[in-house]
Design a protein around this motif. Structure first.
Motif, PDB file in Angstrom:
ATOM      1  N   VAL A  67      -4.240 -40.106  15.938  1.00 49.06           N
ATOM      2  CA  VAL A  67      -4.168 -39.004  16.555  1.00 49.06           C
ATOM      3  C   VAL A  67      -2.934 -38.694  17.055  1.00 49.06           C
ATOM      4  O   VAL A  67      -2.114 -39.448  17.717  1.00 49.06           O
ATOM      5  N   ALA A  68      -2.357 -37.394  16.322  1.00 44.98           N
ATOM      6  CA  ALA A  68      -0.638 -37.240  16.460  1.00 44.98           C
ATOM      7  C   ALA A  68      -0.194 -36.896  17.893  1.00 44.98           C
ATOM      8  O   ALA A  68       0.842 -37.404  18.355  1.00 44.98           O
ATOM      9  N   ALA A  69      -0.943 -36.132  18.697  1.00 43.20           N
ATOM     10  CA  ALA A  69      -0.477 -35.709  19.914  1.00 43.20           C
ATOM     11  C   ALA A  69      -1.433 -36.057  21.051  1.00 43.20           C
ATOM     12  O   ALA A  69      -2.359 -36.556  20.873  1.00 43.20           O
ATOM     13  N   GLY A  70      -0.722 -35.966  22.282  1.00 50.17           N
ATOM     14  CA  GLY A  70      -1.399 -36.333  23.564  1.00 50.17           C
ATOM     15  C   GLY A  70      -0.958 -37.519  24.313  1.00 50.17           C
ATOM     16  O   GLY A  70      -1.348 -38.016  25.261  1.00 50.17           O
ATOM     17  N   GLY A  71      -0.101 -38.130  23.512  1.00 52.90           N
ATOM     18  CA  GLY A  71       0.602 -39.430  23.965  1.00 52.90           C
ATOM     19  C   GLY A  71       1.986 -39.352  24.332  1.00 52.90           C
ATOM     20  O   GLY A  71       2.520 -38.225  24.576  1.00 52.90           O
ATOM     21  N   SER A  72       2.823 -40.400  24.702  1.00 58.00           N
ATOM     22  CA  SER A  72       3.950 -40.313  25.175  1.00 58.00           C
ATOM     23  C   SER A  72       4.950 -39.726  24.389  1.00 58.00           C
ATOM     24  O   SER A  72       6.204 -39.121  24.703  1.00 58.00           O
ATOM     25  N   LYS A  73       4.711 -39.830  22.852  1.00 65.12           N
ATOM     26  CA  LYS A  73       5.824 -39.339  21.969  1.00 65.12           C
ATOM     27  C   LYS A  73       5.700 -37.889  21.798  1.00 65.12           C
ATOM     28  O   LYS A  73       6.439 -36.883  22.172  1.00 65.12           O
ATOM     29  N   GLN A  74       4.325 -37.398  21.337  1.00 63.36           N
ATOM     30  CA  GLN A  74       4.234 -35.900  21.023  1.00 63.36           C
ATOM     31  C   GLN A  74       3.331 -35.417  22.124  1.00 63.36           C
ATOM     32  O   GLN A  74       2.236 -35.333  21.909  1.00 63.36           O
ATOM     33  N   ARG A  75       3.929 -34.992  23.350  1.00 63.55           N
ATOM     34  CA  ARG A  75       3.293 -34.883  24.419  1.00 63.55           C
ATOM     35  C   ARG A  75       2.224 -33.574  24.362  1.00 63.55           C
ATOM     36  O   ARG A  75       1.195 -33.354  24.915  1.00 63.55           O
ATOM     37  N   GLN A  76       2.971 -32.519  23.601  1.00 62.79           N
ATOM     38  CA  GLN A  76       2.106 -31.514  23.339  1.00 62.79           C
ATOM     39  C   GLN A  76       2.110 -30.763  21.844  1.00 62.79           C
ATOM     40  O   GLN A  76       3.513 -31.091  21.390  1.00 62.79           O
ATOM     41  N   SER A  77       1.159 -30.004  21.487  1.00 65.17           N
ATOM     42  CA  SER A  77       1.379 -29.595  20.344  1.00 65.17           C
ATOM     43  C   SER A  77       0.746 -28.139  20.061  1.00 65.17           C
ATOM     44  O   SER A  77      -0.363 -27.867  20.750  1.00 65.17           O
ATOM     45  N   ALA A  78       1.177 -27.488  19.368  1.00 58.55           N
ATOM     46  CA  ALA A  78       0.832 -25.844  18.999  1.00 58.55           C
ATOM     47  C   ALA A  78      -0.317 -25.944  18.137  1.00 58.55           C
ATOM     48  O   ALA A  78      -1.271 -25.092  18.158  1.00 58.55           O
ATOM     49  N   ASN A  79      -0.488 -27.129  17.391  1.00 63.18           N
ATOM     50  CA  ASN A  79      -1.612 -27.133  16.511  1.00 63.18           C
ATOM     51  C   ASN A  79      -2.754 -28.036  16.954  1.00 63.18           C
ATOM     52  O   ASN A  79      -2.664 -29.255  17.407  1.00 63.18           O
ATOM     53  N   PRO A  80      -3.919 -27.333  17.383  1.00 55.83           N
ATOM     54  CA  PRO A  80      -4.997 -27.914  18.077  1.00 55.83           C
ATOM     55  C   PRO A  80      -5.620 -29.346  17.292  1.00 55.83           C
ATOM     56  O   PRO A  80      -5.876 -30.165  17.810  1.00 55.83           O
ATOM     57  N   SER A  81      -5.488 -29.265  15.832  1.00 54.69           N
ATOM     58  CA  SER A  81      -5.702 -30.367  15.114  1.00 54.69           C
ATOM     59  C   SER A  81      -4.764 -31.578  15.369  1.00 54.69           C
ATOM     60  O   SER A  81      -5.459 -32.732  15.129  1.00 54.69           O
ATOM     61  N   ASP A  82      -3.735 -31.565  16.020  1.00 64.34           N
ATOM     62  CA  ASP A  82      -3.004 -32.648  16.191  1.00 64.34           C
ATOM     63  C   ASP A  82      -3.745 -33.603  17.522  1.00 64.34           C
ATOM     64  O   ASP A  82      -3.349 -34.740  17.540  1.00 64.34           O
ATOM     65  N   TYR A  83      -4.538 -33.055  18.131  1.00 65.59           N
ATOM     66  CA  TYR A  83      -5.329 -33.705  19.131  1.00 65.59           C
ATOM     67  C   TYR A  83      -6.383 -34.349  18.726  1.00 65.59           C
ATOM     68  O   TYR A  83      -7.413 -35.061  19.373  1.00 65.59           O
ATOM     69  N   PHE A  84      -6.917 -34.141  17.296  1.00 61.97           N
ATOM     70  CA  PHE A  84      -7.956 -34.971  16.768  1.00 61.97           C
ATOM     71  C   PHE A  84      -7.664 -36.008  15.729  1.00 61.97           C
ATOM     72  O   PHE A  84      -6.322 -36.035  15.339  1.00 61.97           O
ATOM     73  N   LEU A  85      -8.298 -36.837  15.390  1.00 64.61           N
ATOM     74  CA  LEU A  85      -8.347 -38.062  14.674  1.00 64.61           C
ATOM     75  C   LEU A  85      -7.887 -37.168  13.170  1.00 64.61           C
ATOM     76  O   LEU A  85      -8.819 -36.435  12.467  1.00 64.61           O
ATOM     77  N   ALA A  86      -6.710 -37.606  12.463  1.00 66.44           N
ATOM     78  CA  ALA A  86      -6.204 -37.444  11.126  1.00 66.44           C
ATOM     79  C   ALA A  86      -6.345 -38.363  10.267  1.00 66.44           C
ATOM     80  O   ALA A  86      -6.110 -39.563  10.617  1.00 66.44           O
ATOM     81  N   MET A  87      -7.178 -38.589   9.108  1.00 69.68           N
ATOM     82  CA  MET A  87      -7.243 -39.680   8.378  1.00 69.68           C
ATOM     83  C   MET A  87      -6.946 -39.276   6.721  1.00 69.68           C
ATOM     84  O   MET A  87      -7.546 -38.566   6.289  1.00 69.68           O
ATOM     85  N   GLN A  88      -6.067 -40.243   6.265  1.00 73.28           N
ATOM     86  CA  GLN A  88      -5.867 -40.107   4.751  1.00 73.28           C
ATOM     87  C   GLN A  88      -7.006 -41.038   4.191  1.00 73.28           C
ATOM     88  O   GLN A  88      -6.726 -42.330   3.926  1.00 73.28           O
ATOM     89  N   GLY A  89      -8.192 -40.636   4.045  1.00 75.64           N
ATOM     90  CA  GLY A  89      -9.303 -41.421   3.627  1.00 75.64           C
ATOM     91  C   GLY A  89      -9.194 -42.624   2.297  1.00 75.64           C
ATOM     92  O   GLY A  89      -9.383 -43.395   2.583  1.00 75.64           O
ATOM     93  N   THR A  90      -8.631 -41.909   1.470  1.00 74.51           N
ATOM     94  CA  THR A  90      -8.493 -42.745  -0.107  1.00 74.51           C
ATOM     95  C   THR A  90      -7.608 -43.915   0.413  1.00 74.51           C
ATOM     96  O   THR A  90      -7.890 -45.035  -0.165  1.00 74.51           O
ATOM     97  N   ALA A  91      -6.532 -43.712   0.890  1.00 73.36           N
ATOM     98  CA  ALA A  91      -5.431 -45.069   1.335  1.00 73.36           C
ATOM     99  C   ALA A  91      -6.147 -45.700   2.169  1.00 73.36           C
ATOM    100  O   ALA A  91      -5.880 -46.910   1.884  1.00 73.36           O
ATOM    101  N   VAL A  92      -6.654 -45.187   3.287  1.00 74.41           N
ATOM    102  CA  VAL A  92      -7.297 -46.080   4.239  1.00 74.41           C
ATOM    103  C   VAL A  92      -8.201 -47.184   3.449  1.00 74.41           C
ATOM    104  O   VAL A  92      -8.587 -48.136   3.869  1.00 74.41           O
TER     105      VAL A  92
END
Ligand code: COA
Length: 330
Positions: A194-219
């Protein structure tokens, strides 16, 4: 003789609401056929608003205490990456809910590997004589982290909790935790985060940054390779051959990951324990939930040589072995 952490109680809890693939396919561009074929998942349990990780964890913990026939423990470790609040840790609130106010309580965040990491931590507390009894709970509400519009992640995750009690005992007893192997690779954190909402990227204009992002095939690829690698390490440390393993209880991420890992290890498919069809990926809860279900349906029996292996965001991964004890889930 050295002290071992011995598994003496087991419990689990799933929130009552079941969402099956057909329900998901009414609001997402997906199908029951696609989800089953790619993941092995048919349905998952979802915590309704108002039900939190602490609620699920306390239910599982309560059942584990009943299973062990005890009313209290010296310490509680909660493996979770979906705590009730960003701060503080949720474990103290679980302890309070269980009527155990005052005991040592902390969260262990190694995401889907959290339960194996917490088992190792509990074993250390027992070996150092900090605690004689430890409750280890894996609990997550990952459905709160996924973008409800993302067909790539929604079908995969479910909510739930599973718990075990570990007590100080002898290394040669049934239930004694054997060797453990743990690893991480922070360079690959972006594969599942989850890219945003922690101490590094505190806020984001992109709502999807607050959700889980997954690169499924690599994972997928890393999960199979790392779990197989780590399994070989613990088996070697334990002096077990792959053929000695009666039950492989891996993190329930995807039935194809479990099958491919078993294949890489040269393990027969019938050693693989899986309840993913009805739970989905419940993150840190997945291994204790699978243990609980396998114990209830007789797949897992006293004396079985059990290999646990997990993989998760971080990246983190790890494995452990034990000989299954006489235990009745609470
Ligand atoms: N329903 C229908 N189609 C879907 C879909 C869904 N729910 N999700 C993705 N697709 C589509 C993709 O858009 C893609 O379409 P395209 O070929 O037109 O681009 C196609 O299906 C294949 O996608 P791909 O991602 O290559 O499929 P896959 O075989 O790798 O399976 C996962 C996807 C997510 C099931 C698989 O990669 C996986 O399980 N990865 C590991 C995830 C995991 O375990 N995470 C937690 C680790 S702890």
């Amino acid at each position: 003789m050295s002290v071992a952490a011995v598994l003496s109680g087991l419990g689990a809890w799933l929130p009552p609401r079941v969402v099956d693939n057909h329900e998901l396919s009414q609001r997402l561009d997906t199908s029951d056929e696609w989800i089953r074929a790619r993941t092995g998942i048919g349905s998952r349990h979802v915590a309704d608003p108002g039900t939190s990780t602490v609620d699920l964890a306390a239910e599982a913990g309560h059942r584990a205490l009943a299973s062990a026939g005890i009313e209290s423990v010296d310490a509680l470790l909660l493996a979770t990456s979906t705590p009730d609040q960003p701060c503080p840790a949720s474990a103290p609130q679980v302890a309070t809910k269980l009527g155990l106010n005052g005991i040592a309580a902390l969260d262990v965040n190694a995401v889907c590997s959290g339960f194996v990491y917490a088992l190792a931590t509990a074993s250390g507390l027992i070996a150092a004589d900090v605690a004689q009894t430890v409750m280890v709970i894996g609990a997550d509400t990952f459905t709160t982290l996924v973008d409800p519009e993302d067909r790539g992640t929604v079908p995969i995750f479910g909510d739930g909790a599973g718990a075990v009690i570990l007590r100080a005992g002898e290394p040669d007893e049934l239930g004694a935790l054997g060797p453990v192997d743990l690893h991480s690779d922070g360079e690959l954190a972006e594969l599942l985060w989850v890219a945003a909402g922690g101490s590094k990227q505190r806020q984001s204009a992109n709502p999807s940054d607050y959700f889980l992002a997954m690169q499924g095939t690599a994972v997928f690829r890393h999960a199979c390779a790392r779990m197989a690698e780590s399994s070989r390490v613990v088996l070697d440390k334990a002096g077990w051959m792959v053929a000695d393993v009666d039950r492989f209880v891996g993190h329930q991420a995807n039935i194809r990951i479990l099958q491919a890992t078993a294949k890489q290890l040269g393990m027969p498919a019938d050693a693989v324990v899986s309840n993913i069809e009805t739970t989905g990926n419940t993150s840190a809860a997945s291994i204790p939930l699978a243990l609980n279900d396998a114990c209830l349906d007789g797949t897992l029996m006293a004396g079985h040589k059990v290999l646990l292996s997990a993989f998760g965001a971080g990246l983190t991964w790890g494995s452990a072995v034990l000989r299954w004890p006489e235990v009745v889930p609470g």
